[in-house]
Write an enzyme that holds these catalytic residues in place. Sequence first.
Site, PDB file in Angstrom:
ATOM      1  N   ASN A 155       0.798  -1.242   0.000  1.00 11.14           N
ATOM      2  CA  ASN A 155       0.000   0.000   0.000  1.00 11.14           C
ATOM      3  C   ASN A 155       0.829   1.289   0.000  1.00 11.14           C
ATOM      4  O   ASN A 155       0.445   2.257  -0.633  1.00 11.14           O
ATOM      5  CB  ASN A 155      -1.051  -0.010   1.118  1.00 11.14           C
ATOM      6  CG  ASN A 155      -0.471  -0.057   2.500  1.00 11.14           C
ATOM      7  OD1 ASN A 155       0.699  -0.395   2.684  1.00 11.14           O
ATOM      8  ND2 ASN A 155      -1.276   0.268   3.484  1.00 11.14           N
ATOM      9  N   THR A 231      -2.024  -8.835  10.135  1.00 11.14           N
ATOM     10  CA  THR A 231      -1.790  -9.493  11.425  1.00 11.14           C
ATOM     11  C   THR A 231      -1.637 -11.005  11.271  1.00 11.14           C
ATOM     12  O   THR A 231      -0.771 -11.615  11.908  1.00 11.14           O
ATOM     13  CB  THR A 231      -2.923  -9.138  12.400  1.00 11.14           C
ATOM     14  OG1 THR A 231      -2.839  -7.731  12.657  1.00 11.14           O
ATOM     15  CG2 THR A 231      -2.810  -9.877  13.722  1.00 11.14           C
ATOM     16  N   THR A 233      -0.486 -12.696   8.734  1.00 14.99           N
ATOM     17  CA  THR A 233       0.850 -12.969   8.183  1.00 14.99           C
ATOM     18  C   THR A 233       1.904 -12.720   9.262  1.00 14.99           C
ATOM     19  O   THR A 233       2.874 -13.478   9.382  1.00 14.99           O
ATOM     20  CB  THR A 233       1.138 -12.068   6.958  1.00 14.99           C
ATOM     21  OG1 THR A 233       0.004 -12.031   6.126  1.00 14.99           O
ATOM     22  CG2 THR A 233       2.327 -12.578   6.165  1.00 14.99           C
ATOM     23  N   GLU A 466       8.389   2.156  14.754  1.00 16.94           N
ATOM     24  CA  GLU A 466       9.163   2.809  13.687  1.00 16.94           C
ATOM     25  C   GLU A 466       9.035   4.315  13.885  1.00 16.94           C
ATOM     26  O   GLU A 466       8.191   4.788  14.646  1.00 16.94           O
ATOM     27  CB  GLU A 466       8.643   2.383  12.305  1.00 16.94           C
ATOM     28  CG  GLU A 466       9.028   0.932  11.988  1.00 16.94           C
ATOM     29  CD  GLU A 466       8.735   0.475  10.563  1.00 16.94           C
ATOM     30  OE1 GLU A 466       7.833   1.039   9.923  1.00 16.94           O
ATOM     31  OE2 GLU A 466       9.411  -0.465  10.099  1.00 16.94           O
TER      32      GLU A 466
END
Length: 486
Positions: A155, A231, A233, A466
């Site tokens: 995305n 989630t 994966t 992050e």
Amino acid sequence: MSIAKNLVEQVNLFINNQEFATGKDLEIRDPGKRSDIAGRVSIGDASHVDQAVTAAHQAFLSWRNTDVKERVQLVLQAAHIIKESAQELAPFLVREHGGMLWEANLDFYLGEHHSEFYAGVAESFLKPEQSEDERSWISSEKTAKGVIAAIVPWNMPIVLTMNKLAPALLMGNTIVVKPSPTAPLILSVLLQRIAAFFPAGVINVVHGNADVGEALTSHPLVRKVAFTGGTETGKKVMASAAKGVKNVTLELGGNDPAIILDDVNNLDEIVTNILKATYMRSGQICFAVKRVYVPESLYDKFYNIACELSDEYKVGHGLNEQSSFGPLNSEKQYNFVKELIHKAKHNGATVRELGQKVDPDGWNDGYYILPHVIRDVNPGEHVVSCEQFGPVLPIVSYKNVDQAIEMANNCELGLCSSVWSSDHERALAVARRVEAGTTFINRHTADSLKLPMLFGGVKQSGIGRELAVHETLNEYIDHHFIRTFK
Ligand code: NAD
């Protein structure tokens, strides 16, 4: 609307700064015009993953000894390449992932700026802390881990890759990137341009499906997995990495709630902002607003404004300037969202399909879904309780704030969230009770992000952060404590 010719007919694996065709290709079609082929990607297997990781490991043995100043310069160079490439590459990114051109440009812009951010803080972060006592000298040092596996979704492929690549390389690691099989083309082109400035083997790219991801996360020479994706994966990634006791950061799915308090006095403006946060990227953003909780006293008004404003949205190809948002990325996602809408209707919710088709004749050639506003929906209905990843806004009414918070928290995902109020103190008190990695007050759009921040989720929305300095960089190093006795 004119769509430019393909920039690349084919992208391949990229190992040791060389392209590598496997002979097994996957066709990438434009999600907004399925009859158009955006390009082809060469798909690898476990043996190619082994080659890439081995190359990255070889490169690591000397890359880890480079001066951090040199690595900073190279990552700044990477940021420059992203900036220089944006105008040329962004339209082609639209053709493979289905976003709007401005969204693709934003992806490049954020990729550039996040890389610069990490480059700016790397040197001071890596400084060893030294001390002395009567018996010894002590040095607390930070060392590179080795090969990092970066697995990314489709995305926002540029920024989500640079969020991993920049800290990984700055800390002295090398990397193997696995792009999504539904947006592999432009990310590969960009990474090859960037890799040309780095020693061979520092940046490698492998393509493929779950089996390639699994081979990467379980490879014994991979020391850390930096993953962004769904989630379900993420659970597989964590299980696979656990076998080798590898560090993982997981940036996973979200089902962001927006809680409207009853003291708001500018509902038109609030609904406008909430719709922007719902329909951006056709709803396919991890921190899109995916459900709204509205007090009973404002419920009808909120719903009516949401319908009125949603009706102004125009859905079409991402390269068509008339479009407000584009198609969904894949057939799987298209069918999933259609089914959620169908089920909500079937179970008694009021569902309004709104907005306009930019190109009615080409509508069935893309994965287009119009904006949907849903009311009188059971809070446990699937369209409310799961991450829809589509242009759908379920509006749930509440009697009191405790009930709103309880419903918002009654979800295994906890990425972002928002509280909307004209009373800052009241909003803050509610925000503190929301189970999420981030809560915005009176905002929930892409411009709510700020560097540095702690971006990441709680519960099943992920592990790690992050966009931060210490909390992010710490995940890309090992600590080495050295004590020399006098
Ligand atoms: P996905 O989980 O289907 O795929 C993500 C990546 O994982 C792809 O490269 C895919 O090929 C790979 N993969 C699939 N199976 C694997 C396996 N068994 N082992 C290793 N890798 C495997 O996700 P997607 O559909 O590409 O992206 C959408 C999801 O990503 C949404 O849930 C969204 O919320 C999430 N997302 C989260 C953030 C965040 O920062 N939290 C940002 C963007 C997207």
